[in-house]
Design a protein around this motif. Structure first.
Motif, short mmCIF file in Angstrom:
data_model
loop_
_atom_site.label_atom_id
_atom_site.label_comp_id
_atom_site.label_asym_id
_atom_site.label_seq_id
_atom_site.Cartn_x
_atom_site.Cartn_y
_atom_site.Cartn_z
N ALA A 1 40.54 35.01 51.95
CA ALA A 1 41.70 34.12 51.81
C ALA A 1 42.22 33.90 53.24
N PRO A 2 41.71 32.89 53.94
CA PRO A 2 41.99 32.76 55.37
C PRO A 2 43.32 32.10 55.70
N GLU A 3 43.89 32.54 56.80
CA GLU A 3 45.07 31.90 57.35
C GLU A 3 44.67 30.66 58.13
N GLN A 4 43.49 30.72 58.71
CA GLN A 4 42.94 29.59 59.45
C GLN A 4 41.49 29.40 59.02
N ALA A 5 40.91 28.30 59.39
CA ALA A 5 39.57 27.96 58.92
C ALA A 5 38.47 28.75 59.62
N ASP A 6 38.78 29.39 60.73
CA ASP A 6 37.76 30.07 61.52
C ASP A 6 37.58 31.51 61.08
N VAL A 7 36.61 31.75 60.24
CA VAL A 7 36.24 33.10 59.83
C VAL A 7 34.76 33.26 60.16
N PRO A 8 34.43 34.11 61.14
CA PRO A 8 33.03 34.24 61.53
C PRO A 8 32.20 34.87 60.43
N LEU A 9 31.03 34.31 60.21
CA LEU A 9 30.12 34.82 59.18
C LEU A 9 28.97 35.59 59.83
N TYR A 10 29.29 36.38 60.81
CA TYR A 10 28.29 37.17 61.54
C TYR A 10 28.05 38.48 60.81
N PHE A 11 26.77 38.87 60.69
CA PHE A 11 26.41 40.17 60.14
C PHE A 11 25.43 40.84 61.10
N SER A 12 25.72 42.08 61.47
CA SER A 12 24.85 42.82 62.38
C SER A 12 23.57 43.22 61.66
N SER A 13 22.58 43.58 62.45
CA SER A 13 21.31 44.02 61.86
C SER A 13 21.51 45.31 61.06
N GLU A 14 22.47 46.15 61.47
CA GLU A 14 22.75 47.39 60.72
C GLU A 14 23.33 47.08 59.35
N THR A 15 24.20 46.08 59.28
CA THR A 15 24.78 45.69 57.99
C THR A 15 23.72 45.10 57.08
N VAL A 16 22.87 44.26 57.62
CA VAL A 16 21.79 43.67 56.82
C VAL A 16 20.85 44.78 56.33
N ALA A 17 20.55 45.76 57.20
CA ALA A 17 19.69 46.88 56.79
C ALA A 17 20.35 47.70 55.69
N PHE A 18 21.68 47.91 55.77
CA PHE A 18 22.41 48.63 54.72
C PHE A 18 22.28 47.90 53.38
N LEU A 19 22.51 46.59 53.38
CA LEU A 19 22.41 45.81 52.14
C LEU A 19 20.99 45.88 51.57
N GLU A 20 19.99 45.82 52.44
CA GLU A 20 18.61 45.91 51.98
C GLU A 20 18.32 47.30 51.41
N LYS A 21 18.80 48.33 52.09
CA LYS A 21 18.54 49.71 51.65
C LYS A 21 19.07 49.96 50.24
N ILE A 22 20.28 49.46 49.97
CA ILE A 22 20.86 49.72 48.65
C ILE A 22 20.43 48.66 47.63
N GLY A 23 19.68 47.65 48.08
CA GLY A 23 19.18 46.62 47.17
C GLY A 23 20.27 45.71 46.64
N ALA A 24 21.27 45.43 47.47
CA ALA A 24 22.43 44.66 47.01
C ALA A 24 22.29 43.17 47.32
N SER A 25 22.76 42.37 46.38
CA SER A 25 22.93 40.95 46.66
C SER A 25 24.25 40.80 47.41
N LEU A 26 24.43 39.68 48.12
CA LEU A 26 25.65 39.44 48.87
C LEU A 26 26.27 38.14 48.39
N ASN A 27 27.53 38.22 47.99
CA ASN A 27 28.28 37.04 47.54
C ASN A 27 29.50 36.89 48.43
#
Length: 131
Positions: free
Chosen positions: A99-125
Motif C-alpha cells: 500500500a504505497p505512499e508514492q508510486a516508486d516501490v522497487p521490485l528488486y530481489f537479491s539472489s539470496e532471496t530468490v534462492a530462499f524462495l526456491e529452497k522452500i518451493g514457494a510461489s511469489l505473489n
C-alpha cells in the motif's frame, strides 16, 4: 506512509493448521480451518492454512520484507524445506501486499532471496493497493 506486509502461507487439504505448526515446530500467526469462514460452513476455503507475516509501516524494500520472513523461521526453515515434499501439502506461497505512499516501490530481489524462495518451493505473489 508506505505499508508493506509479507506473508508466508502453507496450504493443505488434510493437515490442519496445528498439525502444520507441529511439523514446522513454529506456531502460525493465523490458522485457517477449511470451510470455517462461512455460515453455514462450506468447503471454502478449500484448504486448511498456516500463515505467518511481517508488517512494515515505514518504507522498506520487498527484498527486506521476504528476508524478515526467513528470519522469523530461523532454523525452522529446514522443516519448511522438508514439508514442501509432504504429499498432503498443496501449496507454499509468499505474498507481499503493498500500500504505497508514492508510486516508486522497487521490485528488486537479491539472489539470496530468490534462492530462499526456491529452497522452500514457494510461489511469489505481489499485490498492489493504491491508497
Amino acid at each position: 506512509m508506505t505499508r508493506i506486509t509479507a506473508f508466508l502461507s502453507v496450504r493443505s487439504k488434510t493437515l490442519a493448521s496445528h498439525e502444520i505448526s507441529d511439523l514446522l515446530e513454529i506456531d502460525a500467526d493465523k490458522g485457517v480451518i477449511k470451510g470455517s469462514e462461512r455460515t453455514p460452513p462450506r468447503h471454502w476455503p478449500k484448504n486448511h492454512g498456516w500463515n505467518i507475516s511481517c508488517r512494515f509501516d515505514d518504507y522498506v524494500d520487498l527484498d527486506l520484507a521476504i528476508r524478515e520472513l526467513a528470519l522469523r523461521l530461523g532454523e525452522k526453515v529446514e522443516n519448511l524445506f522438508r514439508l514442501r515434499h509432504h504429499e498432503q501439502v498443496s501449496e507454499i506461497s509468499v505474498s507481499i501486499a503493498i500500500a504505497p505512499e508514492q508510486a516508486d516501490v522497487p521490485l528488486y530481489f537479491s539472489s539470496e532471496t530468490v534462492a530462499f524462495l526456491e529452497k522452500i518451493g514457494a510461489s511469489l505473489n505481489i499485490e498492489y493497493f493504491a491508497e
